[in-house]
Design a protein around this motif. Structure first.
Motif, PDB file in Angstrom:
ATOM      1  N   GLN A   2       0.829  -1.204   0.000  1.00  0.00           N
ATOM      2  CA  GLN A   2       0.000   0.000   0.000  1.00  0.00           C
ATOM      3  C   GLN A   2       0.869   1.261   0.000  1.00  0.00           C
ATOM      4  N   THR A   3       0.476   2.225  -0.811  1.00  0.00           N
ATOM      5  CA  THR A   3       1.181   3.504  -0.902  1.00  0.00           C
ATOM      6  C   THR A   3       0.206   4.628  -0.602  1.00  0.00           C
ATOM      7  N   VAL A   4       0.642   5.546   0.231  1.00  0.00           N
ATOM      8  CA  VAL A   4      -0.135   6.735   0.567  1.00  0.00           C
ATOM      9  C   VAL A   4       0.581   7.937  -0.025  1.00  0.00           C
ATOM     10  N   THR A   5      -0.168   8.849  -0.618  1.00  0.00           N
ATOM     11  CA  THR A   5       0.430  10.071  -1.161  1.00  0.00           C
ATOM     12  C   THR A   5      -0.254  11.292  -0.564  1.00  0.00           C
ATOM     13  N   LEU A   6       0.548  12.285  -0.274  1.00  0.00           N
ATOM     14  CA  LEU A   6       0.036  13.603   0.123  1.00  0.00           C
ATOM     15  C   LEU A   6       0.545  14.592  -0.909  1.00  0.00           C
ATOM     16  N   SER A   7      -0.383  15.177  -1.664  1.00  0.00           N
ATOM     17  CA  SER A   7      -0.028  16.127  -2.719  1.00  0.00           C
ATOM     18  C   SER A   7      -0.437  17.525  -2.292  1.00  0.00           C
ATOM     19  N   LEU A   8       0.493  18.461  -2.389  1.00  0.00           N
ATOM     20  CA  LEU A   8       0.241  19.861  -2.058  1.00  0.00           C
ATOM     21  C   LEU A   8       0.319  20.696  -3.327  1.00  0.00           C
ATOM     22  N   PHE A   9      -0.603  21.650  -3.447  1.00  0.00           N
ATOM     23  CA  PHE A   9      -0.671  22.516  -4.622  1.00  0.00           C
ATOM     24  C   PHE A   9      -0.753  23.967  -4.155  1.00  0.00           C
ATOM     25  N   ARG A  10       0.081  24.806  -4.764  1.00  0.00           N
ATOM     26  CA  ARG A  10       0.069  26.233  -4.448  1.00  0.00           C
ATOM     27  C   ARG A  10      -0.552  27.004  -5.611  1.00  0.00           C
ATOM     28  N   PHE A  11      -1.474  27.907  -5.292  1.00  0.00           N
ATOM     29  CA  PHE A  11      -2.184  28.691  -6.308  1.00  0.00           C
ATOM     30  C   PHE A  11      -1.947  30.172  -6.021  1.00  0.00           C
ATOM     31  N   ASP A  12      -1.361  30.872  -6.968  1.00  0.00           N
ATOM     32  CA  ASP A  12      -0.975  32.258  -6.730  1.00  0.00           C
ATOM     33  C   ASP A  12      -2.010  33.277  -7.193  1.00  0.00           C
ATOM     34  N   SER A  13      -2.544  33.115  -8.391  1.00  0.00           N
ATOM     35  CA  SER A  13      -3.459  34.124  -8.923  1.00  0.00           C
ATOM     36  C   SER A  13      -4.836  33.986  -8.286  1.00  0.00           C
ATOM     37  N   VAL A  14      -5.590  35.072  -8.349  1.00  0.00           N
ATOM     38  CA  VAL A  14      -6.956  35.050  -7.807  1.00  0.00           C
ATOM     39  C   VAL A  14      -7.803  34.018  -8.545  1.00  0.00           C
ATOM     40  N   ALA A  15      -7.667  33.958  -9.867  1.00  0.00           N
ATOM     41  CA  ALA A  15      -8.450  33.001 -10.655  1.00  0.00           C
ATOM     42  C   ALA A  15      -8.117  31.568 -10.258  1.00  0.00           C
ATOM     43  N   ALA A  16      -6.835  31.298 -10.061  1.00  0.00           N
ATOM     44  CA  ALA A  16      -6.421  29.946  -9.692  1.00  0.00           C
ATOM     45  C   ALA A  16      -6.929  29.582  -8.296  1.00  0.00           C
TER      46      ALA A  16
END
Length: 236
Positions: A2-16
Motif C-alpha cells: 500500500q502507498t499513501v500520497t500527500l499532494s500539495l498545490f500552491r495557487f498564486d493568482s486570484v483566478a487559480a
C-alpha cells in the motif's frame, strides 16, 4: 505494498485560487472515478506553518491511498483531475509514504494498512482528529504553542497542517530524519505537545482520532522552489 500520497498545490493568482476553492466540491465527483484509488480526502490548509484555524487560500492538499507505488505514480501522472490541479497550480509537490503503524479511524474507517516497520530513513507522522464543537476553543488555544515548538525543532524536515472542515477536522503532518528525533519531540513531558495530549484525554476533546506513522519512500515536484527532502537521505 500500500502507498499513501500527500499532494500539495500552491495557487498564486486570484483566478487559480477561486478554481481550487471550487474543486473542494467538484473534486468529490472526479476522485471516485480514478482507477485504483482506495481512499481520498480533499483538504485545505492553515496560514503560517499550517497549524492555525485561519485558512490559507493559496495552498490545498489531496491525500490518497493506493494499492501500490506503481498505481500511485501512474494515476498521479495520468488521471485528469491531477493534471488539472497541476495546470492551475504555480507549484506542486507529492510525498510518497508506506504505512508502518496506525491507530484509530478516519470517517469511520481505518484507511492505512500498517506494514513492516522501517529500519532506517525518513519517517512521517500524521494525526487526524474530529474536534468536538464545544471543545474547539480549548483545542485551538493550544495549537499555536505546539506549532511554535515544531517549527523551532531543528530535526523536523517538513510540517504542515491541513483539514477537511475548518476548526472541526484537523490533520497534522510532519517529516523527521529518524524515529529517535520524532520520539524526542513527543517525549518532552513538560512541552506543549505532551500537555495537549493529556488535555485530549482528560477533557475529551476529540470525537474521532487517528495516529499513523509512515516510511517516506519518495517525492515528486518542489515546494518553495526546492525539494523538501533534498538535503536528507536520497529519495527519488
Amino acid at each position: 505494498m500500500q502507498t499513501v500520497t500527500l499532494s500539495l498545490f500552491r495557487f498564486d493568482s486570484v483566478a487559480a485560487r477561486l478554481w481550487a476553492f471550487g474543486m473542494m466540491a467538484a473534486g468529490r465527483f472526479a476522485l471516485p472515478r480514478v482507477p485504483g484509488l482506495k481512499f481520498w480526502k480533499l483538504c485545505g490548509t492553515g496560514t503560517g506553518e499550517g497549524f492555525t484555524p485561519r485558512p490559507n487560500t493559496h495552498v490545498y492538499a489531496i491525500l490518497c491511498v493506493w494499492p501500490d507505488a506503481e498505481t500511485a505514480r501512474n494515476q498521479l501522472e495520468r488521471a485528469r483531475i491531477f493534471r488539472r490541479y497541476r495546470a492551475h497550480a504555480s507549484e506542486a509537490w507529492t510525498v510518497f509514504l508506506a504505512p508502518t503503524s496506525v491507530r484509530g479511524q478516519w470517517a469511520g474507517v481505518t484507511p492505512f494498512q500498517a506494514q513492516t516497520p522501517p529500519e532506517t530513513g525518513l519517517l512521517a507522522a500524521m494525526t487526524r482528529a474530529t474536534v468536538r464543537p464545544r471543545r474547539a476553543f480549548r483545542f485551538w488555544s493550544r495549537v499555536p504553542d505546539i506549532s511554535s515548538v515544531i517549527g523551532a525543532d531543528p530535526n523536523v524536515i517538513f510540517k504542515i497542517g491541513i483539514g477537511e472542515v475548518p476548526l472541526l477536522h484537523q490533520v497534522t503532518f510532519s517529516i523527521w530524519p529518524d524515529a529517535d528525533s520524532m520520539a524526542a519531540f513527543a517525549r518532552d513531558r513538560n512541552g506543549p505537545h505532551a500537555k495537549a495530549i493529556r488535555a485530549v484525554r482528560d477533557e475529551n476533546w476529540f470525537r474521532e482520532e487517528l495516529y499513523a506513522r509512515f516510511r517516506v519512500t519518495g517525492e515528486r515536484g518542489t515546494w518553495g522552489g526546492v525539494s523538501p527532502l533534498a538535503h536528507n537521505q536520497g529519495h527519488a
